[in-house]
Structures are given as C-alpha cells and as structure tokens.
Design an enzyme around this catalytic site. Structure first.
Site, short mmCIF file in Angstrom:
data_model
loop_
_atom_site.label_atom_id
_atom_site.label_comp_id
_atom_site.label_asym_id
_atom_site.label_seq_id
_atom_site.Cartn_x
_atom_site.Cartn_y
_atom_site.Cartn_z
N LYS A 164 55.08 40.36 45.07
CA LYS A 164 55.83 39.10 44.98
C LYS A 164 56.74 39.09 43.76
O LYS A 164 57.91 38.79 43.85
CB LYS A 164 54.87 37.92 44.92
CG LYS A 164 55.57 36.56 44.86
CD LYS A 164 54.63 35.42 44.52
CE LYS A 164 53.69 35.08 45.62
NZ LYS A 164 52.92 33.83 45.35
N GLU A 213 50.31 48.49 39.19
CA GLU A 213 49.83 49.50 40.13
C GLU A 213 50.82 49.70 41.28
O GLU A 213 51.12 50.84 41.67
CB GLU A 213 48.47 49.10 40.70
CG GLU A 213 47.35 49.02 39.67
CD GLU A 213 47.21 47.64 39.07
OE1 GLU A 213 46.14 47.36 38.49
OE2 GLU A 213 48.17 46.83 39.17
N GLY A 221 47.92 35.39 47.00
CA GLY A 221 47.86 36.73 47.55
C GLY A 221 46.73 36.92 48.55
O GLY A 221 46.92 37.53 49.62
N ARG A 222 45.54 36.39 48.25
CA ARG A 222 44.40 36.59 49.15
C ARG A 222 44.48 35.71 50.39
O ARG A 222 43.63 35.83 51.28
CB ARG A 222 43.10 36.34 48.39
CG ARG A 222 43.00 34.98 47.72
CD ARG A 222 41.86 34.96 46.71
NE ARG A 222 41.79 33.72 45.94
CZ ARG A 222 42.53 33.46 44.85
NH1 ARG A 222 43.39 34.37 44.41
NH2 ARG A 222 42.39 32.34 44.19
N GLU A 276 37.41 36.06 43.99
CA GLU A 276 38.60 35.71 43.21
C GLU A 276 38.88 34.22 43.30
O GLU A 276 39.40 33.62 42.35
CB GLU A 276 39.81 36.51 43.69
CG GLU A 276 40.99 36.51 42.72
CD GLU A 276 42.04 37.54 43.07
OE1 GLU A 276 41.96 38.67 42.54
OE2 GLU A 276 42.94 37.21 43.88
N LYS A 330 44.56 43.68 32.76
CA LYS A 330 45.93 44.20 32.87
C LYS A 330 46.58 44.29 31.49
O LYS A 330 47.25 45.28 31.16
CB LYS A 330 46.77 43.29 33.77
CG LYS A 330 46.37 43.29 35.23
CD LYS A 330 47.28 42.34 36.00
CE LYS A 330 46.92 42.27 37.47
NZ LYS A 330 47.80 41.35 38.22
#
Length: 565
Positions: A222, A228, A284-285, A370, A521
């Site tokens: 996005k 990654e 995202g999920r 999450e 991260k």
C-alpha cells in the site's frame, strides 16, 4: 449472624462500561464459570437429549454445531447480556456505517464495503465509497481477463504463464490461503507463486525454472515502503532485467502494482495505469477482497471472485441483522471470550479437514493475533483482563498423528474449531467418507473421552488403563460447509472476521491497528546497517544482541571489531 448495613446518601454509580471486569454481566459470568467448571460435556448432553439440535445454527451453505462446548442456556443468556452491556449491536452498526472506529488511527473500518453490491451507499468523510470500489473491481477484472486469455503478453509478445505475488502480511497470507483453498477453480495453465519472506531462498525457489519472458510479478504494498516487499521487488526487477539484457522497457510488461503510492510505483518502472489502488479504511489482514486479491482473481477468474464477494456479503448481512442469539459469528466470538477470560484457555486450535484449507490456520493467526493482541483499551487505559488468543492448527488427518495426543490426554484446555466440507472436490469419494468420519470421531472423542470403566470392559490390562484413559470434556465447535467453492470460502472468512470483531468489542480493544509490528522493523533498519558496515560503528545494544551481530559478521568474514555497549 448478620451485619447491619450502613446507610449511604450517595447515589449508586453505574459501572463504567470501559472497565469490562466491573460490568454486571462480566461478574455474573465469573460466578457462572465457577459453577460450570465441574460440569462435564457428558452431563450436559445427558441433561438435554436434544442438545445437538438446540445448539446448532445454519445459514445457507454452512452448519455450525456449538453443542460440544462447555456452555448451557444460562451461559448463552449471560453472553448476550455482556454483549449488550458492551454495546456490541451499536458497534456493529458503527462499523457498517463507516464511522471511524479505528480510534488510534482515526479511520473508518470498511472491509465490508469491498463486497457491498453496486446499489449500496456507504459514506466516508462525505463520499460514497461504493462506486470507487466497483471501479477498482472492474479494472481488476479487465486485467485478469486479458492475462488469462492471452491478450496481456510479456515484453517479447509471449503469453504469461507464471504469476508471482510479492507482498507480506495481509498482502500475502490472504491471497496465498485463498489460492490454495480455491485451487480446484483455478486456471491450471498458470503457475502461481508467492514470495513474502525476505529470506532470498523463497524468491529463488519460487522462480526456479521460470522463463522471465513468460513471468509477471504483482507487487503488493500500500505505502510502497514495506522493507521486505520492496527488497523482494528489487530482486524481481533485477531478475527480469537480467533476462532481457538490462532493457528497462521490459519492466512495464512484467510488473503490476497494488499500491496507493503512484510516485514510488512510477519510479520503479511500473506504468501507473497498471496500479490497482485501495484505501486507508482497508486493513491489510482484511484486504483479500480488495485489489490485494488480484493474484486470486487472476487464478480463479473474475466470475468466481465475484461469487466469493457474494459469500462475504451474505455473512456480513447475517452479522449485521441477525439477533444475537441466532448470530453465528457473535456466538463464536463470545465462546472464545468465555474460554479465554473465564475458563483459562491460552490457545485455540483451528483444524480444517480439507487439504485445500491447509493455509487457513496461518491466515487466522494474523487475523486474530494482530487484531486483538493488545494491552490497552480503545481509550489507552491498561487492560484489566486478557485479550487475544493464540491460534494454531494444521489440516486433519495429519494433525491427528502429531499433536492430538496433547488434546486428548494433555493437561491444557484447548478449544478446537473443526472445519469440514460435505461435498468432495476429489474424485476419490471413498476417501472423503473416511476423512469426514475422522473429523466427527475426533470431536466426539475429545468431548466424551474414554473412561477406566470402559477400558476394563474392553479388556485392557490394569497396568495400561491409567495410560489409556482419555478424560474428555475438551470443547469444540464444528463448522460444516456444504461445499468448498468461492462463495463458501467468502462466507468462512467473513465468519472469522466478525468473530474477531465481536471479541474486540467485548475486550474493548482497537482491533484494527497494529502498532506492535513497528518496533521490530525500526530496530531491524538499524541492525541491517551494522551487519554490513566497514568498519563496524559503535553499537548501542545489549550485550547479547551486540555479541550476535559480531558473531554474524565474523562468520561472513567482515570482522567483528566494535565497541561493547
């Protein structure tokens, strides 16, 4: 003996609904849990011969059996009292209306809009989002159709035979799971691979034997900043360029993007016309039914993808409109809270008896952990109760020969979700009968066990009996799909999405942010430079981390000189 009551002239204060443990229904469930602890599933079934029918619900295409859970009518009544005191019905309405229920990011939560029909009207910040959703779906369908029928070709005019989805998290787990789940509906002339891990071995294996002239990469990020994903995208770009002698004009025919960052996509070399967007109100999920599902649409075709959206919407409407006592995802969520907060379970097993659903437990791990793995309330106060649930599992019957020993004879309470399909997709129908016999038998065995008396009657030796007893009373829910097709997969995913939402409301957490993933991260960006710098700069780490960095550098022949923190 009685103690005189002291009169108080202060009005009695209602419990603060943001403190869940202070709610009357929460306290009632705590008392009820103590009363239910010694009650076995066998006793519950003996007390109600029709329990199997009384604790089952059905929507077209799906049957949910809750009877093998350690609950009774009083438990259910208290569930619904707690749901009402937590404002579940109002929270459901707020989500569907586009209110900004993701409080830490001040965003609406509208994955339900991704499968809304064209005639629906859903407003976010004064704009109806449904027309734009359908414009993206139409663009996806046009691209998928062109690629599947050979109209979209590579740089040299060759037909695309290989599609590689590069993403991570929700941009990988959802499409990867669904492509496996719907493999029977996919174009077998296309080879579809997924790359998410920054470990280069995954890219190497995914592209092994592929011809760059026949390969398309879908880069799903996005923000276009995910480390990654961009690392693997850069590797894919170099791989394509090596296949075309460094001709950068080849990039445009071998890459498309799922992103909102037009500048980053263009700089990479992808034509912005081949960028498929989505919105900040899609987590995202929860994004498999957005442009993130482009690889899935390519695999199964636009018509099947549309059928999947229909299944999502069917359950959305069920969740939105069904009364709490007939609402399957609400009951699933409340049962999860019951075991997690009142009976002390620390994990839940998800056990799909379908080869095609092999990736479903991993998909649910992100969806659940999450979403609800949080330590503060929506207002930022420290939680006074546990939230989240550890999800794990594997397909049956494989798991039976691995970890079911613990389920049957271990000391831990592990609620199980069994997922099975009535209609086989394989031509080996006799094996499907055996598969379903196993799922029904395992749920029955976990519930009722095998007693010492039964073993004695069967002729077991006295020395073996203690080792062979299965105590039973291990709870489970069984979800039985009529078939595994695009529509039923959409239904199944939506069930668990709304189960997770229900849990989040009861726990009073923001199920739609994920700030906890940021710390790792941030630290990784610092350490990555320290692994390759020459010479190694002074480090600001604990002695363990610093030692690991020096050991790695030494093993790679980079020296290990540096300051000890």
């Amino acid at each position: 003996m009685s103690t005189p009551r002291t009169e108080s002239h202060e009005p009695e204060r209602a419990p603060d609904p943001s403190v869940r443990t202070g709610l009357a229904a929460w306290r009632a469930l705590q008392s009820h849990a103590e009363a239910m602890r010694p009650v076995t599933l066998r006793q519950l079934f003996d007390a109600d011969p029709d329990r199997g029918a009384n604790l089952a619900l059905e929507v077209p295409g799906l049957y949910a059996d809750f009877a093998k859970n350690r609950i009774n009518g009083e438990t259910l009544d208290l569930f619904f009292d707690l749901a009402q005191q937590c404002g579940l019905r109002q929270k459901i309405a707020a989500m569907f209306e586009g209110q900004k229920i993701n409080v830490s990011e001040d965003r609406a939560v509208l994955h339900t809009a991704l499968r809304a029909p064209r005639e629906a009207r859903i407003m976010v910040d004064g704009m109806d989002v449904v027309p734009e959703v359908h414009r993206v779906l139409e663009k996806m369908a046009s691209f998928a159709t062109d690629l599947r029928n050979g109209h979209w070709t590579g740089h040299t005019g060759q037909r695309i035979r290989n599609v590689v989805n590069i993403g991570i998290g929700g941009s990988d787990l959802g499409p990867r799971m669904a492509c496996q789940a719907l493999r029977a509906f996919s174009d077998r002339g296309l080879r579809l691979e997924f790359v998410s891990n920054v470990d280069g071995a995954e890219f190497t294996e995914a592209t092994r034997g592929m011809d760059p002239a026949q390969t398309l990469f879908i880069i799903s990020s996005k923000s276009w900043h995910t480390l990654e994903t961009l690392t693997n995208a850069a590797t894919a770009r170099a791989w394509i360029l090596a296949g075309f002698g460094g001709d950068t004009s080849a990039i445009a025919r071998h890459f498309v993007a799922v992103s909102t960052n037009t500048g980053g996509v263009t700089e990479f070399g992808i034509d912005p016309e081949n960028m498929f967007g989505f919105w900040d109100w899609v987590g995202g999920r929860y994004s498999i039914d957005s442009a993130v599902g482009l690889s899935l649409m390519v695999a199964i075709g636009p018509e099947n993808f549309t059928e999947m959206l229909g299944g999502f919407h069917d359950v959305d409407e069920h969740f939105r409109t069904a009364p709490l006592e007939r609402n399957i995802p609400v009951i699933m969520g409340m049962i999860s809270v019951w075991y997690n907060n009142f009976l002390g379970a620390q994990s839940q097993a998800v056990l799909p008896y379908s080869h095609y659903l092999a990736h479903f437990p991993a998909y649910l791990q992100q969806l659940e952990m999450e979403s609800n793995g949080k330590h503060v309330t929506r207002s930022g106060a420290q939680l006074e109760h546990q939230s989240g649930q550890v999800i794990w599992g594997a397909p049956g019957t494989n798991g039976q020969h691995a970890f079911y020993q613990l389920l049957h004879q271990g000391t831990k309470l592990v609620p199980c979700d069994f997922i099975a399909v009535i209609e086989p997709l394989s031509e080996l129908a006799h094996q499907h009968d055996l598969l379903l016999a196993n799922v029904f038998a395992q749920a029955e065995g976990l519930a009722f066990g095998r007693s010492a008396a039964q073993l004695r009657e069967a002729g077991s030796s006295a020395g073996q009996i203690p080792h062979r007893v299965c105590k039973g009373n291990q709870p489970s829910t069984t979800l039985l799909l009529d078939r595994l097709d695009p529509r039923s997969l959409g239904m199944l995913i939506a069930l668990y999405e709304h189960k997770v939402f229900t849990e989040g409301v009861i726990w009073d957490v923001d199920s739609f942010d994920q700030w906890g993933v940021e710390l790792g991260k941030l630290l990784a960006n610092t350490i990555a430079g320290e692994l390759t710098a020459d010479p190694l700069p002074p480090m600001d780490h604990d002695s363990s981390t610093a030692g690991l960095i020096r050991r790695y550098r030494s093993g790679r022949g980079r020296g290990s000189i540096g300051q000890v923190p």
